[in-house]
Write a protein that holds these residues in place. Structure first.
Motif, PDB file in Angstrom:
ATOM      1  N   ASN A   4       0.855  -1.188   0.000  1.00 28.69           N
ATOM      2  CA  ASN A   4       0.000   0.000   0.000  1.00 28.69           C
ATOM      3  C   ASN A   4       0.886   1.231   0.000  1.00 28.69           C
ATOM      4  O   ASN A   4       1.796   1.338   0.819  1.00 28.69           O
ATOM      5  N   ARG A   7      -1.039   7.990  -1.490  1.00 29.59           N
ATOM      6  CA  ARG A   7      -1.223   8.666  -2.767  1.00 29.59           C
ATOM      7  C   ARG A   7      -0.242   9.820  -2.920  1.00 29.59           C
ATOM      8  O   ARG A   7      -0.282  10.787  -2.158  1.00 29.59           O
ATOM      9  N   ASP A  65      -5.534   8.480   1.252  1.00 27.31           N
ATOM     10  CA  ASP A  65      -5.843   7.514   0.194  1.00 27.31           C
ATOM     11  C   ASP A  65      -4.655   6.597  -0.027  1.00 27.31           C
ATOM     12  O   ASP A  65      -3.511   7.055  -0.111  1.00 27.31           O
ATOM     13  N   TYR A  67      -3.023   3.380  -2.402  1.00 23.60           N
ATOM     14  CA  TYR A  67      -3.062   2.658  -3.666  1.00 23.60           C
ATOM     15  C   TYR A  67      -2.171   1.429  -3.538  1.00 23.60           C
ATOM     16  O   TYR A  67      -1.143   1.476  -2.869  1.00 23.60           O
ATOM     17  N   GLU A  68      -2.571   0.351  -4.160  1.00 25.18           N
ATOM     18  CA  GLU A  68      -1.751  -0.846  -4.149  1.00 25.18           C
ATOM     19  C   GLU A  68      -0.805  -0.814  -5.340  1.00 25.18           C
ATOM     20  O   GLU A  68      -1.241  -0.624  -6.472  1.00 25.18           O
ATOM     21  N   TRP A  69       0.475  -0.954  -5.067  1.00 26.60           N
ATOM     22  CA  TRP A  69       1.497  -0.967  -6.115  1.00 26.60           C
ATOM     23  C   TRP A  69       2.196  -2.317  -6.103  1.00 26.60           C
ATOM     24  O   TRP A  69       2.418  -2.902  -5.037  1.00 26.60           O
TER      25      TRP A  69
END
Length: 161
Positions: A4, A7, A65, A67-69
């Motif tokens: 995770n 952002r 927020d 984001y999955e990378w």
């Protein structure tokens, strides 16, 4: 590996594919319940961002927020702080903040509403022949040499311990 990532708000301008390193945090959304004598009880929400490298805690306005990378393992910094230490630091930070807002004879009861291990992106790039690193959340830039000097001992930036 999948991680995770907070952002990114800032990214180096004019650089198409900057390199990066991911810096470890644990984010907590806590709810504090204060009992008060002769008055109504108070409830506060608190967001703690615990630095898993230097064991510091910052108060946030909300749960950022995520984001999955999918990233290479070598891009991810290993945390130096375990979960229990991070949780205790978040609670300590929340109690200090809450106690400055309410008078109570008792310590608050604390619930963890939401939590996540997340990583802050630090962009690594080159501009005018100089290697730089940029914090993706505040846009601050540092010369890479000033973080880790040529002798390997000089350190002034966000990765110093």
């Amino acid at each position: 590996m999948r991680v995770n990532v907070m952002r990114p708000i800032f990214k180096p301008e004019g650089i198409s594919n900057p390199d990066f390193v991911l810096y470890p945090y644990h984010i907590f959304h806590l709810r504090l319940f204060y009992k008060r004598l002769g008055r109504s009880d108070r409830v506060f929400d608190y967001f703690a961002y615990v630095d898993l490298y230097r064991l510091g805690a910052e108060r946030g306005d909300g749960f950022i927020d995520l984001y999955e990378w999918e990233v290479e393992e070598k891009k991810v910094m290993e945390p130096l702080v375990d979960y229990e230490e991070a949780r205790m630091k978040a609670f300590e930070s929340a109690i200090t903040w809450g106690n400055s807002r309410v008078v109570s004879w008792w310590l608050p009861r604390i619930e963890i509403i939401r939590e996540a291990r997340a990583y802050k992106v630090f962009w690594i790039f080159e501009r005018d022949g100089e290697k730089l690193i940029m914090d993706s959340l505040d846009g601050k830039e540092f010369k890479l040499d000033s973080l880790v000097g040529k002798d390997g001992r000089k350190c002034k930036g966000p990765f110093c311990r």
